[in-house]
Write a protein that holds these residues in place. Structure first.
Motif: not given
Length: 212
Positions: A122-133
C-alpha cells in the motif's frame, strides 16, 4: 516525485537500493519517492529487449531491491521505537497522517504479521507503517521476520514482473506506464481480499445468535 527512469539510468542498481531504502525507512522524504514505479522499470531494463536506458543485470537489481527494502524497513522501525508513541501525534502532513492512521488500523485489525506484510503493498502506508510499528511496541522478532517476508514478496515480484514484460512484449517501452499501473493494482489484490474476508467474518459474527 523523483523520476525513477532517470534514477536508474544515472545510478543503476545502486540507485534502486538507495531509493527503496529511503522510501521505506525515511519518513520525511519517503512518500515523495517512487517504489512500485521504480521497481517495474528496473526489471524492464534488465530484459534483453529493452531499448531505452541502460541495460541492468537482473541479479544485482534483485539483490539491491531486497537489501533496500529490508534495511529501510528496519531503520524505520527503530526510528519509531526510539521516538515513541507521542511522535505519531505530531505528524502534521495530511498525507502522512492519513497513512499513519491506516497503518495503526491495519495493525489493530489484522495483527502484526498480516499488517506488516499487507502494508508493503500500500503506497504511503509502506513508508509510515514501519515507524508506527516501532512506536506501538510491535515485538522486534515478529516485525523483523514478517517485514523480510513482505519486503521480499513485494520487491522481487515487481522487478520480476518488469523483467517478464520486457522479455514477453515486442516493444515493452511503450507499455511501461500502463504496466506499472497494472502491477500496482494487482499488488493491492491481497489487501482487498483480506478486507473483504474481514468484513465477511464480521457479518457472520453479527448474524450468529448469541448463546442463551
Amino acid at each position: 516525485m523523483v523520476n525513477g527512469t532517470w534514477l536508474l539510468s544515472t545510478f543503476g542498481a545502486f540507485g534502486a537500493l538507495v531509493c527503496i531504502f529511503a522510501e521505506t525507512g525515511l519518513l520525511v522524504v519517503g512518500f515523495f519517492l517512487p517504489g512500485d514505479t521504480l521497481l517495474v522499470p528496473a526489471g524492464l531494463l534488465c530484459a534483453s529487449t529493452a531499448r531505452n536506458g541502460p541495460h541492468l543485470p537482473l541479479l544485482p537489481v534483485l539483490a539491491c531491491a531486497a537489501a533496500g527494502t529490508i534495511a529501510g524497513a528496519q531503520v524505520g522501525f527503530w526510528t519509531g521505537r526510539r521516538a515513541g508513541p507521542t511522535a505519531l501525534a505530531r505528524i502534521g502532513n495530511k498525507r502522512l497522517r492519513a497513512g499513519a492512521d491506516r497503518a495503526e488500523l491495519l495493525l489493530a485489525r489484522y495483527g502484526y504479521a498480516k499488517a506488516v506484510v499487507l502494508g508493503r503493498f500500500i503506497p504511503v502506508v509502506r513508508t509510515v507503517l514501519n515507524p508506527v510499528a516501532g512506536a506501538l511496541g510491535v515485538p522486534v522478532r515478529t516485525f523483523t521476520a514478517w517485514q523480510v517476508i513482505g519486503g521480499l514478496a513485494w520487491s522481487q515480484s515487481l522487478v520480476l514482473g518488469g523483467y517478464w514484460l520486457g522479455d514477453s512484449v515486442r516493444h515493452p517501452d511503450a507499455y511501461l506506464v500502463p504496466a506499472a499501473a497494472a502491477v500496482v493494482v494487482v499488488s493491492l489484490v491481497p489487501v482487498v481480499l483480506e478486507v473483504l474476508r474481514g468484513r465477511g467474518t464480521e457479518r457472520a459474527d453479527r448474524d450468529t445468535p448469541a448463546d442463551v
